[in-house]
Design an enzyme around this catalytic site. Sequence first.
Site, PDB file in Angstrom:
ATOM      1  N   LYS A 125       1.936  -8.080  -5.371  1.00  0.00           N
ATOM      2  CA  LYS A 125       0.920  -8.311  -4.330  1.00  0.00           C
ATOM      3  C   LYS A 125      -0.489  -8.018  -4.861  1.00  0.00           C
ATOM      4  O   LYS A 125      -1.452  -8.704  -4.489  1.00  0.00           O
ATOM      5  CB  LYS A 125       1.235  -7.451  -3.097  1.00  0.00           C
ATOM      6  CG  LYS A 125       2.476  -7.913  -2.346  1.00  0.00           C
ATOM      7  CD  LYS A 125       2.256  -9.296  -1.755  1.00  0.00           C
ATOM      8  CE  LYS A 125       3.422  -9.794  -0.932  1.00  0.00           C
ATOM      9  NZ  LYS A 125       3.208 -11.157  -0.428  1.00  0.00           N
ATOM     10  N   HIS A 185      13.410  -3.128   7.039  1.00  0.00           N
ATOM     11  CA  HIS A 185      12.460  -2.026   7.166  1.00  0.00           C
ATOM     12  C   HIS A 185      12.950  -1.085   8.268  1.00  0.00           C
ATOM     13  O   HIS A 185      13.890  -1.391   8.990  1.00  0.00           O
ATOM     14  CB  HIS A 185      11.068  -2.568   7.506  1.00  0.00           C
ATOM     15  CG  HIS A 185      10.402  -3.212   6.332  1.00  0.00           C
ATOM     16  ND1 HIS A 185      10.392  -4.571   6.143  1.00  0.00           N
ATOM     17  CD2 HIS A 185       9.743  -2.684   5.278  1.00  0.00           C
ATOM     18  CE1 HIS A 185       9.754  -4.846   5.019  1.00  0.00           C
ATOM     19  NE2 HIS A 185       9.350  -3.728   4.471  1.00  0.00           N
ATOM     20  N   TYR A 223       7.169  -4.584  -6.161  1.00  0.00           N
ATOM     21  CA  TYR A 223       6.654  -5.471  -5.106  1.00  0.00           C
ATOM     22  C   TYR A 223       5.135  -5.326  -5.003  1.00  0.00           C
ATOM     23  O   TYR A 223       4.398  -6.317  -4.896  1.00  0.00           O
ATOM     24  CB  TYR A 223       7.325  -5.089  -3.786  1.00  0.00           C
ATOM     25  CG  TYR A 223       6.834  -5.854  -2.590  1.00  0.00           C
ATOM     26  CD1 TYR A 223       7.340  -7.113  -2.295  1.00  0.00           C
ATOM     27  CD2 TYR A 223       5.871  -5.307  -1.729  1.00  0.00           C
ATOM     28  CE1 TYR A 223       6.897  -7.816  -1.188  1.00  0.00           C
ATOM     29  CE2 TYR A 223       5.429  -6.000  -0.623  1.00  0.00           C
ATOM     30  CZ  TYR A 223       5.947  -7.253  -0.351  1.00  0.00           C
ATOM     31  OH  TYR A 223       5.497  -7.941   0.746  1.00  0.00           O
ATOM     32  N   SER A 263       0.312  -6.449   1.483  1.00  0.00           N
ATOM     33  CA  SER A 263       1.016  -5.354   2.138  1.00  0.00           C
ATOM     34  C   SER A 263       0.283  -4.044   1.861  1.00  0.00           C
ATOM     35  O   SER A 263      -0.375  -3.901   0.826  1.00  0.00           O
ATOM     36  CB  SER A 263       2.419  -5.282   1.556  1.00  0.00           C
ATOM     37  OG  SER A 263       2.958  -3.996   1.729  1.00  0.00           O
ATOM     38  N   SER A 264       0.441  -3.078   2.760  1.00  0.00           N
ATOM     39  CA  SER A 264      -0.254  -1.806   2.572  1.00  0.00           C
ATOM     40  C   SER A 264       0.335  -0.990   1.408  1.00  0.00           C
ATOM     41  O   SER A 264      -0.266  -0.002   0.988  1.00  0.00           O
ATOM     42  CB  SER A 264      -0.216  -0.981   3.864  1.00  0.00           C
ATOM     43  OG  SER A 264       1.111  -0.759   4.265  1.00  0.00           O
ATOM     44  N   CYS A 265       1.490  -1.408   0.853  1.00  0.00           N
ATOM     45  CA  CYS A 265       2.062  -0.648  -0.268  1.00  0.00           C
ATOM     46  C   CYS A 265       1.308  -0.896  -1.582  1.00  0.00           C
ATOM     47  O   CYS A 265       1.642  -0.302  -2.602  1.00  0.00           O
ATOM     48  CB  CYS A 265       3.541  -0.928  -0.434  1.00  0.00           C
ATOM     49  SG  CYS A 265       3.872  -2.601  -0.946  1.00  0.00           S
TER      50      CYS A 265
HETATM   51  P1  GDP Z   1       8.309   1.883   3.456  1.00  0.00           P
HETATM   52  O1  GDP Z   1       7.239   1.945   4.495  1.00  0.00           O
HETATM   53  O2  GDP Z   1       7.963   1.003   2.295  1.00  0.00           O
HETATM   54  O3  GDP Z   1       8.731   3.269   3.006  1.00  0.00           O
HETATM   55  O4  GDP Z   1       9.571   1.128   4.070  1.00  0.00           O
HETATM   56  P2  GDP Z   1      10.673   1.339   5.217  1.00  0.00           P
HETATM   57  O5  GDP Z   1      10.188   0.728   6.469  1.00  0.00           O
HETATM   58  O6  GDP Z   1      11.932   0.768   4.642  1.00  0.00           O
HETATM   59  O7  GDP Z   1      10.895   2.915   5.403  1.00  0.00           O
HETATM   60  C1  GDP Z   1       9.992   3.744   6.070  1.00  0.00           C
HETATM   61  C2  GDP Z   1      10.559   5.145   6.236  1.00  0.00           C
HETATM   62  O8  GDP Z   1      11.620   5.127   7.210  1.00  0.00           O
HETATM   63  C3  GDP Z   1      11.153   5.794   4.993  1.00  0.00           C
HETATM   64  O9  GDP Z   1      10.758   7.170   4.976  1.00  0.00           O
HETATM   65  C4  GDP Z   1      12.658   5.692   5.220  1.00  0.00           C
HETATM   66  O10 GDP Z   1      13.406   6.679   4.544  1.00  0.00           O
HETATM   67  C5  GDP Z   1      12.737   5.872   6.739  1.00  0.00           C
HETATM   68  N1  GDP Z   1      13.969   5.366   7.379  1.00  0.00           N
HETATM   69  C6  GDP Z   1      14.772   6.070   8.226  1.00  0.00           C
HETATM   70  N2  GDP Z   1      15.821   5.351   8.590  1.00  0.00           N
HETATM   71  C7  GDP Z   1      15.697   4.134   7.990  1.00  0.00           C
HETATM   72  C8  GDP Z   1      16.473   2.941   8.031  1.00  0.00           C
HETATM   73  O11 GDP Z   1      17.503   2.833   8.668  1.00  0.00           O
HETATM   74  N3  GDP Z   1      16.000   1.871   7.308  1.00  0.00           N
HETATM   75  C9  GDP Z   1      14.854   1.956   6.568  1.00  0.00           C
HETATM   76  N4  GDP Z   1      14.440   0.878   5.896  1.00  0.00           N
HETATM   77  N5  GDP Z   1      14.099   3.077   6.509  1.00  0.00           N
HETATM   78  C10 GDP Z   1      14.513   4.145   7.219  1.00  0.00           C
END
Ligand code: GDP
Length: 340
Positions: A151, A190, A147, A118-120
């Site tokens: 990875k 996500h 996580y 994953s890119s994280c």
């Molecule tokens: P990340 O890429 O590991 O940060 O994972 P996410 O896909 O969960 O979140 C990406 C970004 O989207 C973060 O800045 C969250 O705060 C924002 N975000 C906004 N609304 C949502 C939501 O409903 N679900 C999630 N998972 N993220 C959200």
Amino acid sequence: MTVEGFVPSPIDRRAKTYIAGHRGLVGSSVWRRMGSEGFTNLIGRTSAELDLTHRDEVFEFFKSERPEVVVLAAAKVGGILANNTYPVDFLSTNLQIQTNVMDAALAIGVPRLMFLGSSCIYPKYAEQPIREDALLTGLLEPTNDAYAIAKIAGILHVQAVRRQYGLRWISAMPTNLYGPGDNFSPEGSHVLPGLIRRYDEAKNSGATTVTNWGSGTPRREFLHVDDLASACLHLLDNYDGSKQVNVGTGSDVTILELAEIVANAVGYSGITQWDKTKPDGTPRKLLDISTLTSLNWKPSISLEEGIAQTVKWYVDNRHTASARRPSGAAESVASETVGG
Ligand code: GDP
């Protein structure tokens, strides 16, 4: 063109190929892609049939099936809230799954294995777009560091096997993924599936406002899972280096822009608000994909097209998609997909 690790010898389509996590977002797409590219001996096991956290069962499975190719797409995954709330589950379960599968594959000498990360894995403040050599050069984003460490251990595991045993194992690091069959649970998902569900529910209930998490300013790159599957097969056919290979599109959007695209695709015309008490996570996560493009691969599904297709899938499968358990719950099963 010379690319480190280039191997012009495609995988034999008759090779027995085990896809770990074949029911997940990534594994199911890799399965479809390999099937359509002529693979005739694909094998998979559901988590009920084979729990990948049970080491003895995994060794038994490898000894009896003896796959020649393994795609390791099984992992416990979740969005920012799930990762932040259940870090030890993401660390421990993923270490167990990947260590069991790779140790069992090594025990029978599987010649070709692909580990998906994953890119994280990259530092929170890595220079953008993030090159593969940014790995282990800085501190991780705390919301998903557990996580990410699992990875990173997987990447090192692959490199160590290459070094110690000379097996042609490789790793691919996809950016944020989405597509049909994703986890649409409000707490565990996500951002992209989370937004699809939220806007769809708002449209259907006639709600005039929708509230998303964070500030909307973080930037993310999104790759359709079918493009990832195509990249995975391309790498198995063409790449044999120890460096993990980034897989993305090369462009990103703000979460605010993403929300507009999703709202349009769903047909929601109300107001969007932002809940700044929820974490933003890393400010930007855009991968440098020059290693992959130098191997002559590029994505083919645009974000608008991919979101429209995923919204349609969600609307057609709303009831089953919404019923899924939140990823990140402590009892969550051990064969999902990749992401982070
Ligand atoms: P990340 O890429 O590991 O940060 O994972 P996410 O896909 O969960 O979140 C990406 C970004 O989207 C973060 O800045 C969250 O705060 C924002 N975000 C906004 N609304 C949502 C939501 O409903 N679900 C999630 N998972 N993220 C959200």
